[in-house]
Enzyme design. Structure first.
Site, PDB file in Angstrom:
ATOM      1  N   CYS A  30     -27.769  55.483  14.670  1.00 40.19           N
ATOM      2  CA  CYS A  30     -26.622  55.861  15.515  1.00 40.19           C
ATOM      3  C   CYS A  30     -25.415  54.965  15.235  1.00 40.19           C
ATOM      4  O   CYS A  30     -25.450  53.766  15.514  1.00 40.19           O
ATOM      5  CB  CYS A  30     -27.055  55.770  16.976  1.00 40.19           C
ATOM      6  N   CYS A  33     -23.915  53.235  18.288  1.00 39.08           N
ATOM      7  CA  CYS A  33     -24.848  52.181  18.727  1.00 39.08           C
ATOM      8  C   CYS A  33     -24.628  50.910  17.917  1.00 39.08           C
ATOM      9  O   CYS A  33     -24.658  49.800  18.465  1.00 39.08           O
ATOM     10  CB  CYS A  33     -26.295  52.642  18.576  1.00 39.08           C
TER      11      CYS A  33
END
Length: 103
Positions: A30, A33
């Site tokens: 991600c 993230c």
């Protein structure tokens, strides 16, 4: 350094903590993230006296992610006394996370 939460330690480290706990639900693949990771790590060190701050990989701990209805990542959830008290989704500023932790 931030804690690593797992299905095995989640109850003891998060739900039974005597401090507020900020959990960063993330995945290795991600992009947003990865953008949050340095901030989460920095806050974990700076606010260690006030709160427990750590990460939970949703790919490794699907049971926990499902239990808390985490559909998008990053999702950051603050737990106090074993209960979810606040949740934010997506990339957040330092100010938002500090406000969550410090109330």
């Amino acid at each position: 350094m931030e804690k690593k939460f797992t299905s095995e330690n989640f109850e003891a480290e998060v739900l039974k903590s005597d401090k507020p706990v900020l959990v960063d639900f993330y995945a290795d693949w991600c992009g947003p993230c990865k953008m949050m990771a340095p901030l989460v790590e920095q806050l974990a060190e700076e606010l260690a006296e006030e709160a427990v701050i750590g990460k939970l990989n949703v790919d490794d701990c699907e049971d926990i992610a499902m239990k808390y209805g985490v559909m998008n990542i990053p999702t950051l959830i603050l737990f106090k006394n074993g209960q979810e008290t606040e949740r934010v989704i997506g990339v957040q500023s330092r100010e938002v996370l500090e406000r969550m932790i410090r109330g």
